[in-house]
Motif scaffolding. Structure first.
Motif, short mmCIF file in Angstrom:
data_model
loop_
_atom_site.label_atom_id
_atom_site.label_comp_id
_atom_site.label_asym_id
_atom_site.label_seq_id
_atom_site.Cartn_x
_atom_site.Cartn_y
_atom_site.Cartn_z
N LEU A 209 -4.90 4.29 1.72
CA LEU A 209 -4.79 3.49 0.70
C LEU A 209 -5.10 1.88 1.54
O LEU A 209 -5.03 1.95 1.91
N PRO A 211 -3.74 -1.25 -0.82
CA PRO A 211 -3.10 -2.19 -2.11
C PRO A 211 -3.39 -3.54 -1.96
O PRO A 211 -2.89 -3.94 -3.15
N THR A 267 -0.04 8.80 -0.88
CA THR A 267 0.08 7.33 -0.90
C THR A 267 1.27 6.96 -1.66
O THR A 267 2.07 5.88 -1.86
N GLN A 268 1.43 7.84 -2.94
CA GLN A 268 2.81 7.70 -3.21
C GLN A 268 3.72 8.13 -2.73
O GLN A 268 3.97 9.67 -2.23
N ARG A 454 2.32 -6.65 -5.28
CA ARG A 454 1.72 -5.56 -5.55
C ARG A 454 3.00 -4.15 -4.96
O ARG A 454 2.29 -3.91 -3.41
N SER A 488 0.90 -3.31 -10.41
CA SER A 488 -0.22 -2.52 -9.39
C SER A 488 0.72 -1.56 -8.09
O SER A 488 1.44 -2.72 -8.18
N SER A 489 0.65 -0.63 -7.71
CA SER A 489 0.80 0.19 -6.28
C SER A 489 2.29 0.24 -6.81
O SER A 489 2.70 0.00 -5.71
N ARG A 492 4.78 2.93 -4.64
CA ARG A 492 3.41 3.41 -3.20
C ARG A 492 4.88 3.86 -1.87
O ARG A 492 5.72 2.86 -1.66
#
Length: 818
Positions: A209, A211, A267-268, A454, A488-489, A492
């Protein structure tokens, strides 16, 4: 190489990477706060009611506000009502005193939406027992910080925690640490709530990732959330990524994530996070003022010792920052991401919208004000965002380029935010030398720092007594329950808390020393009153050991200062806590102080520390102001005094730390002037006491004058000296730039080849651009770079028109990336 150009502009020269420089007119202040609803709450006791209120938008009247409510911890909202856009308050009378409620205020406006959250109550219930915290300690500090660690464990017990301590090696694997945590959790899953990582406990890495959006920052990032997710499937068999754009070999290796290398794939976050994880890690913070330069910060041990002292003093309200916030937003709305809105959204329920300083409107978006303002007064909460690097943030400091503020500037200026939200590129990847995100933890005030933008963090539950670790877990688990215009992100693996996860916002002044006497099986206790206001009284608790868990013996708070336990088990430990009805901008709740202790047959509890608000005094005693100095061992000394005691003195040279703190009198440091250019330099000193009060000495100026050997400079560039003595010199001259070279300008003027006004330094023409706000630069592009062969050296000459100097000039080179 470059020669023969006179510039009348702001110049950026790139050989062969990319540099951005700007001094143009400030952009209009953008209303990022309107992308939040700055909601706070007030409590009415009879009849019980909660009133929500918020300031109206500055960008017009919204279409509507929708009010929703749920119980804390619930996973869905129930709509209460929708209000006209001109409304700025709502009263909920359908509540019960002693219960906590969570509210969402959703705004529909023209072109954007805004959201605000508050956890509110009327006399919300006291929390006696917070559960178990697993304290993971880097065993590097087991001996050197033994006293501070013992005190920390007592403080945790005194706030209702039961401590499960594990000392580990910083060379252990993350899987080993996770197994220790899982074992403790499985032994008592109903009560284990938090993990406190202290020191350089092994850092898990995971995912592929970036971010912050930078291709040379793609790869595995630090993932402390791994320690809090006890049933997720964390694998190391699918991601096989090599970071090849980042040209720092160490950094590229750290970011690369290959199968079977011990870095995880995810990543998540793979499942809901069970535990609240926070880290206090002050390793790899040398405080370099220059690239590769000497360390200027105290050692890791001393940085940790100072943090633990500060943590203790905050808990006992020796450090008592004003309930206010400061925000500097140097990104703006950015299409709706509005990173700064996370500060306004979180801070309003914690201190009230009226107690948030908006530096953008206050200073008309002027850059360079955040660090000076954040250092001039204390703030319970602080937010800043701007373009970043691992160790800097643009627009907040005093650098000539971009008004960049650095890790060392944050620390040397001693910014005074306690709970800090920061956002900029590279900052979220905190496991790097002189990490900007961790900088607040090396000041005399900072206890918490997080990367909020983020995704956005949601910290509103702290207004009703929740811990900062609770808000970390809430943010990590957020899959849309808490909304922003763009988030966003979210969910994560990089979402992490730098700081003690058990900290709360509102410490209460503890009771004074607790004394006891034993007669048979009866124990008589007495204590000194707390000096706090609005107290409901005192509760008495008992445990079989000093580490707890403690059970409450009193049904209602005592309004006297004594208690008798007529059936005391032998060896019991007693604790007394002051209980306060805490009124906040989230309503009111019953809040307990740190405990004071007495063990049967043991010593009485020491008197709780008293608030010390008196700053030290300090003056530089040598050298004298205006003195001329030389040599490698110039002594600099200062006299410092304090009403309690001076903890340390930090000397400064030209505004930057000179060596580490001196922690014992006589206070002094040695300066090697042979490492400095001849001329004027400033010397300063800052003294601090154990309570965090600081004072600065009057800065003085000295003149460095060392004998130097001079040589006559040639009238034009000659071949540079290099290990292989190159014989060919490439010059930029006369009518054209070399292949791949480009020039661009903003502010109304580009670049022009001219033979006069000014005249060329060499050849017949100079490349000129008129002085105008904006960026004017020369650079090589990616398609046709300037190739530098092995053994060749770069020499750059830039000739400026002295009658029309630019505001800023940057000369820089990099290899293949930013």
């Amino acid at each position: 190489m470059m020669e023969g150009m006179k510039f009348k502009c702001v110049v950026a020269v790139l050989l062969p990477g990319l540099v951005l420089a700007f001094t143009g007119a400030a952009r209009a202040v953008e209303n990022t706060w309107d992308y939040a609803v700055r909601v706070s709450a007030s409590a009415q006791t009879s009849p019980a009611a909660i009133t929500l209120s918020w300031p109206q938008d500055t960008n017009g009247i919204p279409a509507s506000y929708t009010i929703s409510r749920k119980a804390p911890g619930a996973t869905s909202w129930a709509t209460l009502t929708t209000l006209a856009g001109g409304t700025t308050s709502y009263t909920d009378s359908n509540i019960s005193a002693g219960t906590a409620y969570e509210y969402r205020v959703a705004k529909a406006a023209s072109g954007y939406n805004g959201y605000g959250y508050v956890q509110a109550g009327v006399g919300a219930a006291l929390v006696d027992n917070r559960g178990k915290v697993i304290l993971i300690v880097d065993n590097t500090f087991t001996s050197t910080l033994a006293a501070e660690l013992t005190r920390l464990q007592r403080d945790l017990a005194g706030d209702g925690w039961t401590v499960v301590r594990q000392d580990v090696s910083r060379n252990d694997s993350p899987a080993t640490i996770k197994n220790l945590i899982r074992t403790a959790y499985n032994a008592d899953p109903a009560n284990v709530k938090s993990v406190f990582l202290l020191g350089h406990v092994p850092v898990p890495y995971s995912g592929n990732l970036n971010p912050d959006g930078h291709s040379d920052h793609q790869g595995a990032w630090p993932a402390d959330v791994y320690y809090g997710d006890l049933d997720g499937n964390w694998t190391d068999n699918s991601v096989n990524y090599t970071q090849s754009i980042n040209t720092d070999p160490t950094d590229a290796a750290r970011l690369s994530n290959r199968t079977g290398d011990g870095k995880f794939d995810q990543t998540q976050i793979p499942s809901s996070v069970e535990l609240e994880v926070g880290r206090v890690d002050l390793s790899n913070l040398p405080g370099r003022v220059t690239w590769g330069g000497p360390a200027t910060f105290p050692s890791e041990t001393e940085l940790l010792r100072a943090y633990l002292n500060r943590d203790h003093n905050f808990r006992h309200r020796v450090i008592n920052p004003a309930r206010r916030a400061i925000i500097g937003d140097y990104f703006g709305v950015r299409g709706g991401e509005a990173f700064g809105a996370s500060g306004y959204r979180s801070f309003a329920p914690l201190v009230g919208a009226g107690n948030i300083r908006n530096l953008n409107t206050e200073f008309n978006d002027q850059r360079g004000v955040w660090i000076p303002q954040a250092a001039a007064a204390d703030y319970l909460l602080a937010y800043a965002c701007g373009a970043g690097s691992y160790s800097s943030m643009a627009a907040i400091g005093n650098s000539a380029v971009y008004n960049t503020g650095t890790t060392t500037e944050m620390v040397s200026n001693n910014v005074r935010g306690v709970f800090n939200l920061l956002f900029g590129s590279w900052h979220g990847d905190w496991d790097h030398e002189d990490s900007f995100l961790r900088a607040p933890l090396a000041t005399s005030y900072g206890l918490v720092s997080v990367w909020s933008g983020r995704p956005h963090w949601f910290m509103h539950p702290m207004g009703l007594g929740e811990t900062v670790g609770y808000t970390a877990r809430l943010t990590q688990n957020n899959n849309g329950l808490y909304e922003t215009q763009i988030n966003s992100s979210a969910n994560r693996i990089h979402i992490a808390l730098m700081g003690d996860p058990t900290l709360r916002l509102h410490p209460v002044v503890p009771a004074g020393s607790l004394n006891g006497g034993v007669t048979g099986s009866s124990v008589s206790l007495s204590w000194l009153a707390s000096s706090d206001s609005n107290l409901a009284g005192y509760h008495v608790y008992r445990a079989s050991t000093v580490n707890g868990p403690f059970a409450r013996l009193t049904g209602t708070p005592l309004t006297t200062f004594s208690f008798t336990d007529s059936a005391a088990p032998a060896g019991s430990t007693y604790m007394v806590r002051a209980i306060k009805l805490e009124s906040t901008t989230s309503g009111s709740y019953l809040n307990a102080s740190q405990g004071v202790f007495y063990t049967m047959g043991g010593a009485t509890s020491p008197t709780a520390p008293s608030a010390d608000s008196t700053a030290p005094t300090i003056a530089i005693s040598s050298p004298a102001s205006g003195a001329t100095v030389s040599g490698s061992a110039v002594g600099i000394t200062a006299n410092a005094t304090d009403n309690v005691g001076v903890a340390a003195v930090q000397f400064k040279l030209d505004g930057a730390n000179l060596g580490g703190e001196d922690t014992s009198a006589p206070f002094g440091v040695t300066l090697d002037t042979t490492m400095l250019v001849n001329g004027a330099h400033t010397i300063g000193a800052v003294a601090r006491d154990a309570a965090g009060n600081i004072a600065s000495a009057t800065t003085l100026t000295v003149t460095v004058s060392n004998t130097t050997t001079t040589t006559t400079s040639p009238t034009s560039p000659s071949s540079p000296t290099s290990p292989t003595s190159p014989t060919e010199l490439t010059l930029w001259v006369d009518d054209a730039l070399p292949a791949g070279g480009s020039g661009s300008g903003s502010g109304g003027d580009g670049w022009n080849w001219i033979s006069s006004g000014p005249a060329a330094f060499s050849g017949s023409k100079a490349h000129q651009s008129n002085l105008a706000a904006g960026l004017h630069e020369h650079f090589f592009n990616w398609a046709t770079p300037m190739v530098v062969a092995a053994g060749e050296a770069l020499v750059t000459y830039v000739y400026l028109d002295p009658a029309n100097p630019p505001t800023t000039i940057m000369l820089s080179w990099a290899s293949a990336n930013w």
